[in-house]
Design an enzyme around this catalytic site. Structure first.
Site, PDB file in Angstrom:
ATOM      1  N   TYR A   1       0.092  -0.426  -3.337  1.00  0.00           N
ATOM      2  CA  TYR A   1      -0.239   0.628  -4.304  1.00  0.00           C
ATOM      3  C   TYR A   1       0.684   0.542  -5.522  1.00  0.00           C
ATOM      4  O   TYR A   1       0.205   0.602  -6.659  1.00  0.00           O
ATOM      5  CB  TYR A   1      -0.125   1.990  -3.625  1.00  0.00           C
ATOM      6  CG  TYR A   1      -0.470   3.153  -4.528  1.00  0.00           C
ATOM      7  CD1 TYR A   1      -1.794   3.460  -4.798  1.00  0.00           C
ATOM      8  CD2 TYR A   1       0.522   3.954  -5.085  1.00  0.00           C
ATOM      9  CE1 TYR A   1      -2.121   4.528  -5.618  1.00  0.00           C
ATOM     10  CE2 TYR A   1       0.199   5.022  -5.902  1.00  0.00           C
ATOM     11  CZ  TYR A   1      -1.119   5.306  -6.169  1.00  0.00           C
ATOM     12  OH  TYR A   1      -1.439   6.368  -6.988  1.00  0.00           O
TER      13      TYR A   1
ATOM     14  N   LYS B   1      -0.713  -0.147  -9.342  1.00  0.00           N
ATOM     15  CA  LYS B   1      -0.514   0.825 -10.423  1.00  0.00           C
ATOM     16  C   LYS B   1       0.354   0.251 -11.540  1.00  0.00           C
ATOM     17  O   LYS B   1       0.165   0.578 -12.711  1.00  0.00           O
ATOM     18  CB  LYS B   1       0.033   2.142  -9.880  1.00  0.00           C
ATOM     19  CG  LYS B   1      -0.995   2.879  -9.009  1.00  0.00           C
ATOM     20  CD  LYS B   1      -2.323   3.072  -9.756  1.00  0.00           C
ATOM     21  CE  LYS B   1      -3.379   3.763  -8.938  1.00  0.00           C
ATOM     22  NZ  LYS B   1      -4.593   4.044  -9.706  1.00  0.00           N
TER      23      LYS B   1
END
Length: 129
Positions: free
Chosen positions: A104, A108
């Site tokens: 993640y 991002k």
């Protein structure tokens, strides 16, 4: 005064062919003034135990889809009678990093990079990122 039509069509954004078809259909019929890329998912998983399948899955959803949605929307945003806009939702995880969500954090951070790159590349094309 201009009136805006907001179109919400559920679609699997990892299915590039279908996404391209949907964006093209909307762009051709109604035009496109803005795009909001807000997909994101994660699962707590220690990096040393992470499967290759999960790594690929989260990158397709959280990162690749942002790029391809933007790319497919580009010709319609460029032709917008307003300034075309793309809003990409990132996360503090892109800057800080958090344990057990390394994929993640990676995606991002990539969203932030895509946003900066497209903002520079498309600045003269009637598109703001």
């Amino acid at each position: 005064m201009d009136h805006y039509n907001i179109v919400r069509i559920p679609v699997d954004i990892t299915d590039r062919e279908n996404v391209k078809k949907v964006v093209t259909e909307i762009g051709e019929k109604k035009g496109l003034d803005f795009l909001i890329n807000n997909a994101g998912t994660t699962k707590r998983w220690r990096a040393e135990d992470l499967s290759e399948e999960y790594w690929d899955k989260i990158h397709r959803l959280d990162l690749d889809a942002v790029f391809y949605m933007s790319q497919y929307a580009y010709p319609y945003l460029k032709k917008s009678k307003h300034v075309g806009r793309i809003v990409n939702i990132s996360s503090m995880a892109a800057h800080l990093g958090f344990e057990e969500v390394v994929p993640y954090c990676s995606t991002k951070a990539g969203v932030t990079g895509i946003t900066r790159g497209l903002a520079i590349e498309w600045v003269n094309d009637n598109i703001l990122d």
